[in-house]
Design a protein around this motif. Structure first.
Motif, PDB file in Angstrom:
ATOM      1  N   ASP A  63       0.828  -1.202   0.000  1.00  0.00           N
ATOM      2  CA  ASP A  63       0.000   0.000   0.000  1.00  0.00           C
ATOM      3  C   ASP A  63       0.868   1.259   0.000  1.00  0.00           C
ATOM      4  OD1 ASP A  63      -2.436   1.441   0.042  1.00  0.00           O
ATOM      5  OD2 ASP A  63      -2.417   1.521   2.231  1.00  0.00           O
ATOM      6  N   THR A  67       0.598   3.855  -2.968  1.00  0.00           N
ATOM      7  CA  THR A  67       0.158   5.212  -2.628  1.00  0.00           C
ATOM      8  C   THR A  67       1.174   6.245  -3.105  1.00  0.00           C
ATOM      9  OG1 THR A  67      -1.135   4.433  -0.740  1.00  0.00           O
ATOM     10  CG2 THR A  67      -0.481   6.756  -0.718  1.00  0.00           C
ATOM     11  N   SER A  71      -1.403   5.408  -6.741  1.00  0.00           N
ATOM     12  CA  SER A  71      -2.326   4.291  -6.943  1.00  0.00           C
ATOM     13  C   SER A  71      -2.858   3.845  -5.582  1.00  0.00           C
ATOM     14  CB  SER A  71      -1.592   3.155  -7.674  1.00  0.00           C
ATOM     15  OG  SER A  71      -2.484   2.112  -8.012  1.00  0.00           O
ATOM     16  N   GLY A  72      -3.324   2.619  -5.491  1.00  0.00           N
ATOM     17  CA  GLY A  72      -3.832   2.095  -4.230  1.00  0.00           C
ATOM     18  C   GLY A  72      -4.173   0.627  -4.344  1.00  0.00           C
TER      19      GLY A  72
END
Length: 128
Positions: A63, A67, A71-72
């Protein structure tokens, strides 16, 4: 030609053992992550907790890379899960299902000998 750039967030572990790789690469519309494991950011130490705890930390590290790339977790389209012991699959899958929302990405799981006694390592491709 599509440009690419590295993603090396301070909130994710540095390359393990000083390895010559980037935690993530953004290229075009995609983010490609290196394998992330249960490495504690800042210390570089492997967290030797339960497989559920190792999986949580591994996903936290993914993550952080995603991040930093804009993005994610919800934008993952493909994942490869490496397990030291395939008997841990059900636990890893349960943690994955809790953390990865939306449409489940394509995914492969394999048994592998992992660095430093890690129980799990995951790399992903996500939409940028």
């Amino acid at each position: 030609m599509t440009q690419k750039h590295a993603v090396s967030p301070t909130t994710a572990p540095a390359p393990y053992g000083g390895g010559h790789y980037s935690p993530g690469i953004v290229c075009g519309d995609f983010v490609f992550t290196s394998g992330q494991g249960p490495i504690v950011p800042g210390t570089g130490e492997v967290a030797h907790g339960s497989i559920a705890e190792q999986t949580q930390l591994t996903i936290d590290n993914l993550d952080a890379v995603l991040t930093a790339a804009g993005s994610g977790l919800d934008r993952i389209v493909k994942a490869t899960v490496f397990l030291a012991d395939l008997a841990d699959w059900q636990v890893v899958n349960a943690v994955w299902a809790e953390r990865i929302g939306g449409l489940p990405p394509a995914r492969t799981a394999v048994q592998a000998t992992l660095l430093a006694g890690m129980g799990v390592e995951i790399d992903v491709i996500a939409l940028a």
